[in-house]
Design a protein around this motif. Structure first.
Motif, PDB file in Angstrom:
ATOM      1  N   MET A   1       0.842  -1.192   0.000  1.00 52.21           N
ATOM      2  CA  MET A   1       0.000   0.000   0.000  1.00 52.21           C
ATOM      3  C   MET A   1       0.876   1.240   0.000  1.00 52.21           C
ATOM      4  N   LEU A   2       0.430   2.301  -0.683  1.00 42.55           N
ATOM      5  CA  LEU A   2       1.204   3.524  -0.840  1.00 42.55           C
ATOM      6  C   LEU A   2       1.637   4.102   0.498  1.00 42.55           C
ATOM      7  N   PHE A   3       0.700   4.206   1.469  1.00 40.52           N
ATOM      8  CA  PHE A   3       0.992   4.863   2.740  1.00 40.52           C
ATOM      9  C   PHE A   3       2.057   4.101   3.516  1.00 40.52           C
ATOM     10  N   VAL A   4       1.917   2.791   3.600  1.00 42.75           N
ATOM     11  CA  VAL A   4       2.866   1.957   4.335  1.00 42.75           C
ATOM     12  C   VAL A   4       4.243   2.024   3.670  1.00 42.75           C
ATOM     13  N   GLY A   5       4.251   1.996   2.335  1.00 39.74           N
ATOM     14  CA  GLY A   5       5.514   2.078   1.604  1.00 39.74           C
ATOM     15  C   GLY A   5       6.250   3.382   1.877  1.00 39.74           C
ATOM     16  N   CYS A   6       5.513   4.488   1.947  1.00 35.35           N
ATOM     17  CA  CYS A   6       6.116   5.784   2.268  1.00 35.35           C
ATOM     18  C   CYS A   6       6.708   5.787   3.673  1.00 35.35           C
ATOM     19  N   ALA A   7       5.987   5.187   4.617  1.00 32.96           N
ATOM     20  CA  ALA A   7       6.477   5.123   5.996  1.00 32.96           C
ATOM     21  C   ALA A   7       7.760   4.308   6.071  1.00 32.96           C
ATOM     22  N   GLU A   8       7.790   3.167   5.386  1.00 31.84           N
ATOM     23  CA  GLU A   8       8.982   2.319   5.410  1.00 31.84           C
ATOM     24  C   GLU A   8      10.172   3.016   4.755  1.00 31.84           C
ATOM     25  N   ALA A   9       9.933   3.737   3.656  1.00 32.86           N
ATOM     26  CA  ALA A   9      11.008   4.460   2.983  1.00 32.86           C
ATOM     27  C   ALA A   9      11.572   5.573   3.869  1.00 32.86           C
ATOM     28  N   GLU A  10      10.671   6.271   4.571  1.00 28.93           N
ATOM     29  CA  GLU A  10      11.095   7.350   5.473  1.00 28.93           C
ATOM     30  C   GLU A  10      11.964   6.795   6.600  1.00 28.93           C
ATOM     31  N   LEU A  11      11.528   5.688   7.172  1.00 24.30           N
ATOM     32  CA  LEU A  11      12.262   5.079   8.275  1.00 24.30           C
ATOM     33  C   LEU A  11      13.638   4.583   7.819  1.00 24.30           C
ATOM     34  N   LYS A  12      13.705   4.064   6.604  1.00 22.30           N
ATOM     35  CA  LYS A  12      14.976   3.574   6.062  1.00 22.30           C
ATOM     36  C   LYS A  12      15.966   4.726   5.885  1.00 22.30           C
ATOM     37  N   GLU A  13      15.483   5.890   5.437  1.00 26.07           N
ATOM     38  CA  GLU A  13      16.348   7.053   5.269  1.00 26.07           C
ATOM     39  C   GLU A  13      16.732   7.674   6.612  1.00 26.07           C
ATOM     40  N   PHE A  14      15.804   7.664   7.543  1.00 25.65           N
ATOM     41  CA  PHE A  14      16.026   8.297   8.839  1.00 25.65           C
ATOM     42  C   PHE A  14      16.919   7.447   9.741  1.00 25.65           C
ATOM     43  N   GLY A  15      16.840   6.126   9.615  1.00 27.00           N
ATOM     44  CA  GLY A  15      17.529   5.211  10.516  1.00 27.00           C
ATOM     45  C   GLY A  15      19.008   5.495  10.727  1.00 27.00           C
ATOM     46  N   PRO A  16      19.824   5.681   9.673  1.00 29.83           N
ATOM     47  CA  PRO A  16      21.258   5.937   9.875  1.00 29.83           C
ATOM     48  C   PRO A  16      21.538   7.174  10.731  1.00 29.83           C
ATOM     49  N   HIS A  17      20.745   8.234  10.554  1.00 31.00           N
ATOM     50  CA  HIS A  17      20.922   9.442  11.368  1.00 31.00           C
ATOM     51  C   HIS A  17      20.643   9.135  12.838  1.00 31.00           C
ATOM     52  N   TYR A  18      19.600   8.357  13.072  1.00 29.65           N
ATOM     53  CA  TYR A  18      19.244   8.043  14.460  1.00 29.65           C
ATOM     54  C   TYR A  18      20.305   7.158  15.110  1.00 29.65           C
ATOM     55  N   ARG A  19      20.800   6.156  14.395  1.00 28.53           N
ATOM     56  CA  ARG A  19      21.837   5.282  14.950  1.00 28.53           C
ATOM     57  C   ARG A  19      23.079   6.081  15.327  1.00 28.53           C
ATOM     58  N   THR A  20      23.503   6.973  14.426  1.00 33.09           N
ATOM     59  CA  THR A  20      24.683   7.793  14.689  1.00 33.09           C
ATOM     60  C   THR A  20      24.489   8.656  15.924  1.00 33.09           C
ATOM     61  N   GLN A  21      23.332   9.317  16.012  1.00 33.72           N
ATOM     62  CA  GLN A  21      23.093  10.231  17.119  1.00 33.72           C
ATOM     63  C   GLN A  21      22.925   9.491  18.449  1.00 33.72           C
ATOM     64  N   CYS A  22      22.400   8.297  18.418  1.00 33.43           N
ATOM     65  CA  CYS A  22      22.298   7.504  19.651  1.00 33.43           C
ATOM     66  C   CYS A  22      23.684   7.244  20.235  1.00 33.43           C
ATOM     67  N   SER A  23      24.636   6.912  19.374  1.00 27.65           N
ATOM     68  CA  SER A  23      26.003   6.648  19.846  1.00 27.65           C
ATOM     69  C   SER A  23      26.657   7.923  20.359  1.00 27.65           C
ATOM     70  N   VAL A  24      26.477   9.034  19.632  1.00 25.50           N
ATOM     71  CA  VAL A  24      27.085  10.304  20.031  1.00 25.50           C
ATOM     72  C   VAL A  24      26.513  10.788  21.363  1.00 25.50           C
ATOM     73  N   VAL A  25      25.200  10.743  21.505  1.00 23.38           N
ATOM     74  CA  VAL A  25      24.553  11.229  22.730  1.00 23.38           C
ATOM     75  C   VAL A  25      24.863  10.292  23.900  1.00 23.38           C
ATOM     76  N   PHE A  26      24.901   8.982  23.646  1.00 24.39           N
ATOM     77  CA  PHE A  26      25.237   8.048  24.722  1.00 24.39           C
ATOM     78  C   PHE A  26      26.659   8.290  25.209  1.00 24.39           C
ATOM     79  N   PHE A  27      27.579   8.559  24.292  1.00 22.55           N
ATOM     80  CA  PHE A  27      28.948   8.875  24.700  1.00 22.55           C
ATOM     81  C   PHE A  27      28.967  10.115  25.585  1.00 22.55           C
ATOM     82  N   SER A  28      28.218  11.155  25.208  1.00 21.22           N
ATOM     83  CA  SER A  28      28.171  12.389  26.003  1.00 21.22           C
ATOM     84  C   SER A  28      27.600  12.131  27.395  1.00 21.22           C
ATOM     85  N   GLU A  29      26.626  11.234  27.478  1.00 21.58           N
ATOM     86  CA  GLU A  29      26.046  10.912  28.785  1.00 21.58           C
ATOM     87  C   GLU A  29      27.069  10.229  29.680  1.00 21.58           C
ATOM     88  N   VAL A  30      27.811   9.254  29.139  1.00 20.10           N
ATOM     89  CA  VAL A  30      28.845   8.564  29.927  1.00 20.10           C
ATOM     90  C   VAL A  30      29.930   9.560  30.325  1.00 20.10           C
TER      91      VAL A  30
END
Length: 577
Positions: A1-30
Motif C-alpha cells: 500500500m502507498l501509505f505503508v511504503g512511504c512510511a517504510e522508505a522514510e524510516l529507512k532514510e532516517f535510521g542511519p541518522h538516528y543510529r549515529t546520534q544515539c552513539s554520540v549522545v550516549f557517549f556524552s552521557e557517559v
C-alpha cells in the motif's frame, strides 16, 4: 500500500541518522557521569514531585458532537498525562469502565466561533472553494444544545466539537484543553534522555540533508508522531494529485472525504512507524550496551580524537562564522529581545498578581489558624489557577514577532509560546507548593498568631517568585534568541562548508567514529559563536534592570535573608502519616 511504503522508505532514510546520534549522545552521557557535574541554576521555590499519571486534573459533564452527528452528554476527564477521556457517564467512570473515546490533542487549534473554524478548515483543504457551502460540515448552530461551542481542529485527524450552556464552564474547559495541547506538543520532546535527544538531533540533521533548516512547526508530540508528520508532508502532494480530481461529490462532502482519507493515511503511517521505530530503538539500546565498555576504557583517546577534529574545524569555520554572526545576526538581537521581553514579562507579572491575590484571599479567609479540611481544599485550588489571561499575554508574541519570517525565516512562534507557557505554569505551581509548605510550618511555629504567620509566608513566596521568574525568563530569552537565529546561520553557511565537512570524516579514527561526528562538532562551534553574542545582549538588558531580569544569581539572593526556604517537613510528615 502507498501509505505503508512511504512510511517504510522514510524510516529507512532516517535510521542511519538516528543510529549515529544515539552513539554520540550516549557517549556524552557517559562522559557527563565521569566528569564533575555542572552547577545548576539556583531555584528558590520548592517544586513538587511529578504527579501520578492517573491524577485527575479536570472532570465535568460536557456536550460532545458524536460520529452519529448528534449531541450527547459525556463525562470528560483529564488526567495528569494530559489525555482527554470521554466516558459514557459519571457512573461508568467511577466504576472504572474504560472511556468510549481517548483524545490526544497534539497540534490542536482551539476556536470558539463557527466562522473562524470554517476559515481554518478551508485553509487546510487543498482546493480553493469559491462558494462557502459549510452548513453541514461543522455541527449546525441551529439545534446546538448550548450557546458556547468549542471547535478543536487537529492536523491530519478528524476534528472534535463540544458545547456548553454556561460561559464559565466553557472557559474552564478551554483552559484545560489548552493545557493538554501544550503538554502533548512539548512534554515528550523535553525529556532529557538519550533516546529523545538523539531523536531530536537526528530529525534536525535529516531535515537539513533535505535542505530544510527552519524551526519546524510540526516537531510536536511523540517520536512516532513527529516521523509521521514528516511522512505526511511528503505524501500529501501526491495524494492531492491522485485523489482530488476524481472526487465528484458536493463541495462539503469532498472536504469530508478528503479529511477522512488523510486521517486513515495518518493512522496507517503511525502504525507502521511504531513497529519500525520500536525495533530501531531496541537495536540502538543493544549497541549502546556493547559500546559502553569501549567508551569507558578509551574515554581519553576518544576525547583527544574529538579535540583534534574540533581544532581543524575551528581553524576553518570560526572566523567566517563569527563574521557572519556579527554582520547578519548581532545587529538585530537587541530589537528581537525587546519584542520577546514585553509579552513574556507581562504574562509572568500577571501570574504573580494572580498568585498574590489568591494567597492574600486565603490569608483573609483563614485568620483563625489551624490546619482544617477547608484550608487543605483552598491550598489545592491555589495550585491550579486558571492562567488563561496570563497565557493570552504571552500569546501576543504571534503579533510581536511576525517580522521574523522575513528576517530570519523563523515562523514557529507557537512552539516558543507553548514552552514559555509551560514554564510559567510550573513557576506558579512551585509558588503554590512553597506557600503550602511554609504555611504549615509557620502555623505550627506560631499557633497563637496565625494571621501574621500566613502573611510572612506570602511575602517570602513573592520574593522567591521574583527571583525565580527573573532567572527563568533569562533562560527563556536566551533559548529563544538561539532558536530564532541559529537555523538562519546554518542555512547561510551550509553552501560553503557542506562539501568540506564530508571530507573531514576521514580524520576520525575508525574505532571511535561512532562517538565523534563532524556535523555535531561543526554545529557546536556555530552555537558557541552565537552564544557569545546572545549572552552579551541578554546580560546588557539585565544590567539595565529591564523587566526585572537579574544580571547574576547573586543579585536578588543578596537582597534579603527572607529568600532562603528552610528545610520543611511535608504536610504528610507533620500529620504523622
Amino acid at each position: 500500500m502507498l501509505f505503508v511504503g512511504c512510511a517504510e522508505a522514510e524510516l529507512k532514510e532516517f535510521g542511519p541518522h538516528y543510529r549515529t546520534q544515539c552513539s554520540v549522545v550516549f557517549f556524552s552521557e557517559v562522559q557527563g557521569e565521569l566528569e564533575k557535574p555542572k552547577e545548576k541554576i539556583k531555584q528558590l521555590l520548592k517544586q513538587r514531585g511529578p504527579p501520578e499519571a492517573g491524577e485527575v486534573l479536570y472532570e465535568e459533564q460536557v456536550l460532545h458532537f458524536e460520529d452519529t452527528r448528534k449531541w450527547k452528554e459525556r463525562y470528560v476527564v483529564v488526567r495528569a498525562n494530559y489525555c482527554l477521556e470521554c466516558h459514557n457517564s459519571f457512573e461508568t467512570f467511577v466504576k472504572g469502565v474504560p472511556p468510549c473515546h481517548k483524545l490526544l490533542p497534539t497540534g490542536g487549534t482551539v476556536l470558539t466561533t463557527e466562522e473562524k473554524y470554517m476559515a481554518m478548515v478551508d485553509k487546510c483543504f487543498p482546493v480553493c472553494e469559491t462558494n462557502n457551502v459549510n452548513e453541514k460540515f461543522a455541527p449546525p448552530i441551529i439545534g446546538m444544545p448550548g450557546q458556547f461551542p468549542v471547535y478543536l481542529r487537529l492536523p491530519y485527524r478528524r476534528d472534535y466539537y463540544f458545547c456548553f450552556r454556561q460561559e464559565t464552564r466553557q472557559a474552564e474547559f478551554l483552559s484545560i484543553l489548552s493545557d493538554c495541547i501544550r503538554h502533548q506538543n512539548q512534554d515528550f520532546l523535553k525529556k532529557n534522555t538519550v533516546e529523545v535527544q538523539a531523536f531530536l538531533n537526528a530529525v534536525h540533521l535529516y531535515r537539513q540533508e533535505k535542505g530544510s533548516y527552519d524551526s519546524w512547526n510540526m516537531l510536536i508530540g511523540s517520536d512516532v508522531r513527529v516521523l509521521a508528520n514528516l511522512v505526511m508532508e511528503e505524501l500529501l502532494p501526491s495524494l492531492e494529485k491522485d485523489m482530488l480530481p476524481h472526487l465528484k461529490a458536493r463541495k462539503t462532502d469532498r472536504k469530508r472525504v478528503w479529511f477522512a482519507t488523510v486521517e486513515a493515511a495518518y493512522i496507517l503511517v503511525q502504525e507502521r512507524l511504531l513497529e519500525g521505530l520500536t525495533a530501531l530503538k531496541e537495536e540502538c539500546r543493544t549497541a549502546a550496551h556493547q559500546q559502553e565498555v569501549l567508551i569507558r576504557s578509551d574515554m581519553d583517546q576518544i576525547l583527544n580524537s574529538r579535540t583534534y577534529l574540533e581544532g581543524k574545524l575551528r581553524a576553518s569555520v570560526l572566523e567566517p562564522a563569527e563574521k557572519f554572526c556579527s554582520e547578519g545576526v548581532q545587529p538585530y538581537l537587541a530589537s528581537v529581545l525587546e519584542e520577546l521581553m514585553g509579552p513574556i514579562s507581562s504574562g509572568f507579572q500577571e501570574a504573580r498578581l494572580l498568585s498574590d491575590s489568591q494567597m492574600d484571599q486565603l490569608c483573609q479567609d483563614f485568620q483563625e489558624g489551624g490546619v482544617t479540611n477547608e484550608l487543605k481544599q483552598a491550598l489545592a485550588k491555589l495550585s491550579r489557577p486558571n492562567l488563561l489571561s496570563c497565557y493570552q499575554r504571552i500569546n501576543s508574541l504571534h503579533d510581536q514577532l511576525h517580522n521574523l519570517q522575513e528576517r530570519f525565516g523563523f515562523s514557529n512562534i507557537s512552539s516558543l509560546v507553548h514552552s514559555t507557557q509551560i514554564d510559567l505554569q510550573q513557576l506558579v505551581e512551585n509558588a503554590a507548593y512553597t506557600f503550602h509548605l511554609l504555611l504549615y510550618k509557620d502555623i505550627e511555629d506560631n499557633p497563637g498568631n496565625a494571621g501574621s504567620a500566613m502573611e510572612k509566608s506570602r511575602h517570602r513566596v513573592l520574593k522567591q517568585y521574583d527571583y525565580d521568574s527573573g532567572t527563568v525568563r533569562k533562560r527563556i530569552l536566551h533559548e529563544a534568541l538561539v532558536e530564532i537565529t541559529l537555523p538562519y546561520i546554518k542555512k547561510n553557511l551550509a553552501p560553503t562548508y557542506k562539501t568540506e565537512l564530508q571530507g573531514l570524516k576521514q580524520l576520525i579514527y575508525a574505532d571511535y567514529s561512532n562517538f565523534v561526528h563532524v556535523h555535531n562538532i561543526y554545529e557546536g562551534i556555530l552555537l558557541q559563536s552565537l552564544n557569545k553574542e546572545v549572552i552579551k545582549v541578554v546580560e546588557e538588558a539585565a544590567s539595565l534592570k529591564k523587566h526585572n531580569l537579574f544580571t547574576d544569581s547573586r543579585d536578588l539572593l543578596s537582597r534579603s535573608s527572607l529568600l532562603s526556604t528552610p528545610s520543611i517537613p511535608t504536610p504528610a510528615a507533620q500529620s504523622g502519616c
